[in-house]
Design an enzyme around this catalytic site. Structure first.
Site, PDB file in Angstrom:
ATOM      1  N   THR A 178     -45.795  41.814  -7.205  1.00 34.54           N
ATOM      2  CA  THR A 178     -45.162  42.998  -7.792  1.00 34.54           C
ATOM      3  C   THR A 178     -45.665  43.161  -9.218  1.00 34.54           C
ATOM      4  OG1 THR A 178     -43.061  43.772  -8.750  1.00 34.54           O
ATOM      5  CG2 THR A 178     -43.125  41.486  -8.055  1.00 34.54           C
ATOM      6  N   GLY A 179     -45.928  44.390  -9.602  1.00 38.47           N
ATOM      7  CA  GLY A 179     -46.448  44.638 -10.947  1.00 38.47           C
ATOM      8  C   GLY A 179     -47.163  45.967 -10.979  1.00 38.47           C
ATOM      9  N   GLY A 224     -49.844  48.402 -10.465  1.00 32.55           N
ATOM     10  CA  GLY A 224     -50.942  48.369  -9.514  1.00 32.55           C
ATOM     11  C   GLY A 224     -52.326  48.403 -10.127  1.00 32.55           C
ATOM     12  N   ARG A 250     -51.937  58.945  -5.248  1.00 31.16           N
ATOM     13  CA  ARG A 250     -52.286  57.676  -5.911  1.00 31.16           C
ATOM     14  C   ARG A 250     -51.803  56.513  -5.045  1.00 31.16           C
ATOM     15  NH1 ARG A 250     -49.153  53.017  -7.381  1.00 31.16           N
ATOM     16  NH2 ARG A 250     -50.080  52.033  -9.199  1.00 31.16           N
ATOM     17  N   GLY A 262     -51.523  52.289  -5.073  1.00 27.80           N
ATOM     18  CA  GLY A 262     -51.621  51.127  -5.958  1.00 27.80           C
ATOM     19  C   GLY A 262     -52.022  49.875  -5.202  1.00 27.80           C
ATOM     20  N   ASP A 263     -51.645  48.756  -5.758  1.00 28.71           N
ATOM     21  CA  ASP A 263     -52.022  47.460  -5.204  1.00 28.71           C
ATOM     22  C   ASP A 263     -51.238  47.090  -3.946  1.00 28.71           C
ATOM     23  OD1 ASP A 263     -49.716  47.396  -6.910  1.00 28.71           O
ATOM     24  OD2 ASP A 263     -49.719  45.210  -6.726  1.00 28.71           O
ATOM     25  N   THR A 275     -40.759  47.298  -6.714  1.00 30.18           N
ATOM     26  CA  THR A 275     -41.508  47.034  -5.477  1.00 30.18           C
ATOM     27  C   THR A 275     -40.857  45.840  -4.775  1.00 30.18           C
ATOM     28  OG1 THR A 275     -43.596  47.872  -6.340  1.00 30.18           O
ATOM     29  CG2 THR A 275     -43.755  46.155  -4.655  1.00 30.18           C
TER      30      THR A 275
HETATM   31  N1  GLY Z   1     -47.109  47.607  -7.494  1.00 28.36           N
HETATM   32  C1  GLY Z   1     -46.636  48.907  -7.258  1.00 28.36           C
HETATM   33  C2  GLY Z   1     -47.613  49.940  -7.599  1.00 28.36           C
HETATM   34  O1  GLY Z   1     -48.223  49.898  -8.641  1.00 28.36           O
HETATM   35  O2  GLY Z   1     -47.793  50.836  -6.803  1.00 28.36           O
END
Ligand code: GLY
Length: 296
Positions: free
Chosen positions: A209-210, A212, A186, A188-189, A158
């Site tokens: 970043t990580g 989500g 889906r 994510g964060d 990311t």
């Molecule tokens: N941080 C990227 C995701 O999990 O979509």
């Protein structure tokens, strides 16, 4: 200005391409700031460079979802107004950060999804790409391998940027293809305000970043910014940005078992960069440093 290209177990052979990629992105954003441009424009320029680089999980080169398609998410946030513009699950946009910017500037909304986001792109006359143009052989191979073994990897690569401009405005942005083999639709964060990024002129600008599903639980970017504002003890000074980033990652681990990375800049131009993964690709530069700092 600080940029990141993801916090994960970056393999040895990807270290140099990641280093070159974040350095190039930093340069793109810095050129904007150096000519007096806005923090938002600098973040957009840096993230565009990262999306255009196939080594990262954003734009071209992103991980494929369970159906073998690229679905992209991106967000840009203005620390002056607290407005953000975000798009999720778009498939025909080469640079989703451009569409996020249009949502920020030209709509009353904060987030548009899928076909609605692409309808808005059409109205804004943003050029569409062929979804196949976003797919690279490395990701096709990973997808085929994951299908055979029915295993899914964690999100990796990311990208994001945070900036402070000469007017004192802060901005932050994040863009991702999400983890490999994610369920279609889906989200994510990364494109969620407060999770993947947050910017408030009064406190700081953060991009994360990580994984989500962990990052969302602790509303990672806003939590980092809140820690920066609150300081170690209520009413007793502020955390340094670096300390706030480290504290937020400790909280992420404590409450979710998750790992990740954070970049942050505050209104005094102090930068922090921290991660709890084996590596993070990042780079930053301030008017105090003559040379950019680039690390993987
Ligand atoms: N941080 C990227 C995701 O999990 O979509």
């Amino acid at each position: 200005l600080a940029v990141h290209g993801g916090a994960w177990a970056i393999p040895e052979e990807m270290v140099e391409p990641c280093r070159a990629g974040v350095a190039r992105a930093l340069d793109s954003g810095w050129q904007v700031l150096a000519r007096g441009g806005s923090a938002l424009d600098a973040c957009q320029a840096a993230i565009t460079a990262l999306e255009d680089d196939p080594v990262f999980d954003a734009g071209i080169g992103s991980h494929l979802n369970r159906d073998g398609r690229v679905q992209l998410d991106a967000i840009l946030m203005d620390g002056r107004t607290l407005k953000s513009g975000a798009v999720v699950a778009v498939e025909r946009i080469r640079n989703p950060i451009h569409l996020a910017r249009l949502v920020l500037d030209r709509s009353e909304y904060m987030l548009l999804a899928g076909s609605g986001a692409e309808q808005f792109a059409e109205e804004m006359r943003l050029e569409f790409c062929n979804p196949a143009d976003l797919v690279v052989p490395r990701e096709q191979e990973l997808w085929a391998k994951n299908r055979q073994s029915a295993s899914q990897g964690l999100g990796a690569g990311t990208v994001g940027a945070v900036a402070l401009d000469a007017q004192g405005n802060l901005a932050a942005g994040t863009s991702t293809g999400g983890p490999p083999g994610k369920y279609p639709g889906r989200v994510g964060d990364s494109p969620l305000i407060g999770c993947g990024c947050y910017a408030d002129n009064r406190t700081g600008a953060v991009s994360t970043t990580g994984y989500g599903e962990a990052m969302m639980k602790v509303v990672m970017a806003k939590t980092t910014n809140d820690l920066l504002a609150a300081g170690p003890r209520r009413g007793r000074g502020r955390f340094e940005p670096q300390a706030a980033a480290e504290k937020a990652l400790a909280l992420l681990r404590e409450r979710t078992g998750g790992t990740g990375g954070v970049i942050i800049v505050d209104p005094r131009s102090r930068v922090g960069a921290a991660f709890t993964t084996p590596r993070m690709a990042y780079a930053f530069r301030t008017s105090d440093y003559l040379e950019p700092i680039v690390r993987v």
